[in-house]
Design a protein around this motif. Structure first.
Motif, PDB file in Angstrom:
ATOM      1  N   LEU A 108       0.827  -1.206   0.000  1.00 19.15           N
ATOM      2  CA  LEU A 108       0.000   0.000   0.000  1.00 19.15           C
ATOM      3  C   LEU A 108       0.865   1.262   0.000  1.00 19.15           C
ATOM      4  CD1 LEU A 108      -2.802  -1.090   2.501  1.00 19.15           C
ATOM      5  CD2 LEU A 108      -2.977  -0.869   0.016  1.00 19.15           C
ATOM      6  N   VAL A 109       1.968   1.228   0.733  1.00 23.09           N
ATOM      7  CA  VAL A 109       2.872   2.383   0.750  1.00 23.09           C
ATOM      8  C   VAL A 109       3.511   2.570  -0.620  1.00 23.09           C
ATOM      9  CG1 VAL A 109       5.023   3.278   1.719  1.00 23.09           C
ATOM     10  CG2 VAL A 109       3.309   2.264   3.234  1.00 23.09           C
ATOM     11  N   ARG A 110       3.976   1.484  -1.219  1.00 26.77           N
ATOM     12  CA  ARG A 110       4.574   1.582  -2.557  1.00 26.77           C
ATOM     13  C   ARG A 110       3.585   2.173  -3.555  1.00 26.77           C
ATOM     14  NH1 ARG A 110       6.390  -3.830  -1.341  1.00 26.77           N
ATOM     15  NH2 ARG A 110       4.931  -4.663  -2.873  1.00 26.77           N
ATOM     16  N   ARG A 111       2.333   1.761  -3.443  1.00 23.78           N
ATOM     17  CA  ARG A 111       1.310   2.267  -4.372  1.00 23.78           C
ATOM     18  C   ARG A 111       1.094   3.767  -4.187  1.00 23.78           C
ATOM     19  NH1 ARG A 111      -4.431  -0.514  -4.055  1.00 23.78           N
ATOM     20  NH2 ARG A 111      -4.557   0.770  -2.164  1.00 23.78           N
ATOM     21  N   GLU A 112       1.046   4.226  -2.926  1.00 22.07           N
ATOM     22  CA  GLU A 112       0.852   5.663  -2.686  1.00 22.07           C
ATOM     23  C   GLU A 112       2.034   6.487  -3.214  1.00 22.07           C
ATOM     24  OE1 GLU A 112      -1.676   7.331  -1.765  1.00 22.07           O
ATOM     25  OE2 GLU A 112      -2.959   5.627  -1.294  1.00 22.07           O
ATOM     26  N   VAL A 113       3.246   5.956  -3.047  1.00 22.01           N
ATOM     27  CA  VAL A 113       4.418   6.681  -3.547  1.00 22.01           C
ATOM     28  C   VAL A 113       4.366   6.783  -5.069  1.00 22.01           C
ATOM     29  CG1 VAL A 113       6.936   6.626  -3.760  1.00 22.01           C
ATOM     30  CG2 VAL A 113       5.864   6.087  -1.563  1.00 22.01           C
ATOM     31  N   SER A 114       4.031   5.687  -5.746  1.00 23.65           N
ATOM     32  CA  SER A 114       3.949   5.738  -7.212  1.00 23.65           C
ATOM     33  C   SER A 114       2.829   6.678  -7.657  1.00 23.65           C
ATOM     34  CB  SER A 114       3.746   4.337  -7.785  1.00 23.65           C
ATOM     35  OG  SER A 114       2.539   3.756  -7.312  1.00 23.65           O
ATOM     36  N   ASN A 115       1.729   6.731  -6.908  1.00 20.37           N
ATOM     37  CA  ASN A 115       0.651   7.672  -7.242  1.00 20.37           C
ATOM     38  C   ASN A 115       1.130   9.118  -7.133  1.00 20.37           C
ATOM     39  OD1 ASN A 115      -1.138   5.577  -7.695  1.00 20.37           O
ATOM     40  ND2 ASN A 115      -2.092   5.709  -5.674  1.00 20.37           N
ATOM     41  N   GLU A 116       1.916   9.400  -6.107  1.00 20.99           N
ATOM     42  CA  GLU A 116       2.423  10.759  -5.935  1.00 20.99           C
ATOM     43  C   GLU A 116       3.417  11.133  -7.038  1.00 20.99           C
ATOM     44  OE1 GLU A 116       1.542  13.308  -3.870  1.00 20.99           O
ATOM     45  OE2 GLU A 116      -0.114  11.903  -3.604  1.00 20.99           O
ATOM     46  N   ILE A 117       4.197  10.168  -7.470  1.00 25.12           N
ATOM     47  CA  ILE A 117       5.136  10.444  -8.571  1.00 25.12           C
ATOM     48  C   ILE A 117       4.362  10.751  -9.852  1.00 25.12           C
ATOM     49  CG2 ILE A 117       6.908   9.407 -10.037  1.00 25.12           C
ATOM     50  CD1 ILE A 117       7.942   7.958  -7.565  1.00 25.12           C
ATOM     51  N   HIS A 118       3.285  10.012 -10.094  1.00 26.12           N
ATOM     52  CA  HIS A 118       2.448  10.310 -11.256  1.00 26.12           C
ATOM     53  C   HIS A 118       1.839  11.707 -11.128  1.00 26.12           C
ATOM     54  CE1 HIS A 118       1.949   5.729 -11.881  1.00 26.12           C
ATOM     55  NE2 HIS A 118       2.833   6.205 -12.723  1.00 26.12           N
ATOM     56  N   ARG A 119       1.476  12.081  -9.921  1.00 25.09           N
ATOM     57  CA  ARG A 119       0.857  13.385  -9.690  1.00 25.09           C
ATOM     58  C   ARG A 119       1.836  14.534  -9.967  1.00 25.09           C
ATOM     59  NH1 ARG A 119      -2.338  15.071  -4.108  1.00 25.09           N
ATOM     60  NH2 ARG A 119      -2.872  17.211  -4.731  1.00 25.09           N
ATOM     61  N   LEU A 120       3.123  14.291  -9.780  1.00 20.17           N
ATOM     62  CA  LEU A 120       4.119  15.329 -10.059  1.00 20.17           C
ATOM     63  C   LEU A 120       4.158  15.698 -11.532  1.00 20.17           C
ATOM     64  CD1 LEU A 120       7.135  14.070  -7.882  1.00 20.17           C
ATOM     65  CD2 LEU A 120       5.599  15.993  -7.392  1.00 20.17           C
ATOM     66  N   ASN A 121       3.761  14.755 -12.383  1.00 16.00           N
ATOM     67  CA  ASN A 121       3.727  14.989 -13.827  1.00 16.00           C
ATOM     68  C   ASN A 121       5.094  15.417 -14.358  1.00 16.00           C
ATOM     69  OD1 ASN A 121       2.483  15.007 -16.344  1.00 16.00           O
ATOM     70  ND2 ASN A 121       1.901  17.170 -16.172  1.00 16.00           N
ATOM     71  N   LYS A 122       6.114  14.681 -13.916  1.00 16.40           N
ATOM     72  CA  LYS A 122       7.480  14.969 -14.329  1.00 16.40           C
ATOM     73  C   LYS A 122       8.141  13.683 -14.810  1.00 16.40           C
ATOM     74  CE  LYS A 122      10.034  17.564 -11.725  1.00 16.40           C
ATOM     75  NZ  LYS A 122      10.768  18.087 -10.561  1.00 16.40           N
ATOM     76  N   GLN A 123       9.285  13.836 -15.426  1.00 13.43           N
ATOM     77  CA  GLN A 123      10.129  12.707 -15.803  1.00 13.43           C
ATOM     78  C   GLN A 123      11.574  13.080 -15.521  1.00 13.43           C
ATOM     79  OE1 GLN A 123       9.408  11.608 -19.887  1.00 13.43           O
ATOM     80  NE2 GLN A 123       7.377  10.796 -19.458  1.00 13.43           N
ATOM     81  N   GLY A 124      12.423  12.067 -15.410  1.00 12.63           N
ATOM     82  CA  GLY A 124      13.833  12.346 -15.170  1.00 12.63           C
ATOM     83  C   GLY A 124      14.486  11.254 -14.360  1.00 12.63           C
ATOM     84  N   SER A 125      15.371  11.639 -13.459  1.00 13.78           N
ATOM     85  CA  SER A 125      16.113  10.672 -12.655  1.00 13.78           C
ATOM     86  C   SER A 125      15.635  10.716 -11.210  1.00 13.78           C
ATOM     87  CB  SER A 125      17.614  10.958 -12.722  1.00 13.78           C
ATOM     88  OG  SER A 125      17.882  12.297 -12.365  1.00 13.78           O
ATOM     89  N   LEU A 126      15.602   9.549 -10.595  1.00 14.69           N
ATOM     90  CA  LEU A 126      15.084   9.386  -9.234  1.00 14.69           C
ATOM     91  C   LEU A 126      16.104   8.626  -8.406  1.00 14.69           C
ATOM     92  CD1 LEU A 126      11.505   8.119  -8.322  1.00 14.69           C
ATOM     93  CD2 LEU A 126      13.518   7.214  -7.176  1.00 14.69           C
ATOM     94  N   ALA A 127      16.431   9.143  -7.219  1.00 15.45           N
ATOM     95  CA  ALA A 127      17.346   8.461  -6.299  1.00 15.45           C
ATOM     96  C   ALA A 127      16.549   7.912  -5.128  1.00 15.45           C
ATOM     97  CB  ALA A 127      18.424   9.408  -5.807  1.00 15.45           C
ATOM     98  N   ASP A 128      16.673   6.612  -4.897  1.00 13.25           N
ATOM     99  CA  ASP A 128      16.077   5.976  -3.718  1.00 13.25           C
ATOM    100  C   ASP A 128      17.165   5.906  -2.656  1.00 13.25           C
ATOM    101  OD1 ASP A 128      14.720   4.522  -1.842  1.00 13.25           O
ATOM    102  OD2 ASP A 128      14.446   2.733  -3.079  1.00 13.25           O
ATOM    103  N   ALA A 129      17.123   6.823  -1.689  1.00  9.80           N
ATOM    104  CA  ALA A 129      18.162   6.932  -0.668  1.00  9.80           C
ATOM    105  C   ALA A 129      17.965   5.855   0.398  1.00  9.80           C
ATOM    106  CB  ALA A 129      18.120   8.320  -0.030  1.00  9.80           C
ATOM    107  N   GLY A 130      18.877   4.889   0.422  1.00 12.54           N
ATOM    108  CA  GLY A 130      18.735   3.761   1.331  1.00 12.54           C
ATOM    109  C   GLY A 130      17.728   2.774   0.787  1.00 12.54           C
ATOM    110  N   SER A 131      18.046   2.177  -0.363  1.00 11.91           N
ATOM    111  CA  SER A 131      17.069   1.357  -1.101  1.00 11.91           C
ATOM    112  C   SER A 131      16.811  -0.003  -0.482  1.00 11.91           C
ATOM    113  CB  SER A 131      17.532   1.186  -2.550  1.00 11.91           C
ATOM    114  OG  SER A 131      18.853   0.664  -2.607  1.00 11.91           O
ATOM    115  N   GLY A 132      17.642  -0.430   0.492  1.00  9.85           N
ATOM    116  CA  GLY A 132      17.392  -1.691   1.187  1.00  9.85           C
ATOM    117  C   GLY A 132      17.340  -2.876   0.238  1.00  9.85           C
ATOM    118  N   TRP A 133      16.239  -3.639   0.313  1.00 10.49           N
ATOM    119  CA  TRP A 133      16.073  -4.845  -0.521  1.00 10.49           C
ATOM    120  C   TRP A 133      15.603  -4.521  -1.928  1.00 10.49           C
ATOM    121  CZ3 TRP A 133      18.115  -8.994   1.742  1.00 10.49           C
ATOM    122  CH2 TRP A 133      18.184  -9.011   3.138  1.00 10.49           C
TER     123      TRP A 133
END
Length: 243
Positions: free
Chosen positions: A90-115
């Protein structure tokens, strides 16, 4: 185990001949011991169970590898101040929804990506983003790279902002990464890390860059919005834009 069928007398003579041959070849000095069992009209000749020895050796090596892997994770967790925790569905889905809402493209850094679960989810759901996972713990990093390779072979990723693989995982220090080179930063960390990153982001980031933080807010920053996930913990997701 070697089974020899036939007359008992003939088998006894054959057994004596085999012992003589083996003795001449020096087999008596080896680790194996010949056993003869005369019962029920058959003779059995065998040695030490090689399969059992191999099984014990493999089991020992596997246990040693697991122990070293756990030790590596514990050490990295102690050094980082947190154990790698995958984000829930559910958290992953909300984050992806927010990224879509930004309406941007480019590079994304996941700080502390874990698994790598969050970064991989975004690479499969968010078109037009080139994703870099940053992790310093060896085992989670290796698992992330393996999962990414498998997903790439199955063609599970959406189109990236750049040609080629839309996701990569690197071993690095999340406090030293050049965040000014990316368009969006995603964090799922802990309060101590967010305090340190707050000053780093303020010094390095430029207007227009965005930050999405799961669970913990950036001290001293005013979020554009806060989303509450519908998971068990009602996890908050903070969205920031650098002014």
């Amino acid at each position: 185990m070697l089974l020899i069928n036939g007359d008992i007398g003939q088998k006894a003579g054959l057994f004596d001949q085999m012992k003589a041959v083996l003795s001449l070849r020096g087999i008596k000095k080896s680790k194996f011991v010949l056993q003869a069992v005369r019962s029920g009209g058959r003779l059995e000749i065998g040695g030490r169970n090689m399969a059992a020895e191999i099984y014990r050796m493999v089991s020992f090596l596997f246990a040693a590898a697991v122990f070293l892997a756990v030790l590596s994770i514990v050490y990295a967790s102690w050094r980082n101040g947190i154990t790698p925790m995958p984000a829930s569905r559910l958290v992953r889905r909300e984050v992806s929804n927010e990224i879509h809402r930004l309406n941007k493209q480019g590079s994304l850094a996941d700080a502390g990506s874990g698994w790598g679960t969050l970064a991989l989810h975004l690479a499969k759901r968010c078109t037009g983003w080139r994703i870099i996972g940053i992790e310093n713990s060896v085992i989670p990093l290796a698992v992330s790279k393996l999962l990414a390779r498998l997903a790439l072979r199955k063609d599970q990723f959406v189109a990236s902002a750049e040609p080629g693989n839309p996701i990569s995982f690197i071993r690095g220090n999340l406090y030293k990464y050049p965040y000014e080179t990316v368009d969006l930063i995603v964090c799922y960390l802990f309060p101590g890390a967010m305090r340190r990153l707050s000053g780093i982001f303020r010094d390095r980031l430029t207007p227009g860059q965005c930050i999405i933080s799961i669970c913990f807010a950036l001290p001293g920053w005013e979020p554009d919005r806060v989303i509450t996930c519908r998971d068990l913990y009602r996890t908050p997701v903070y969205v920031y834009t650098v002014k």
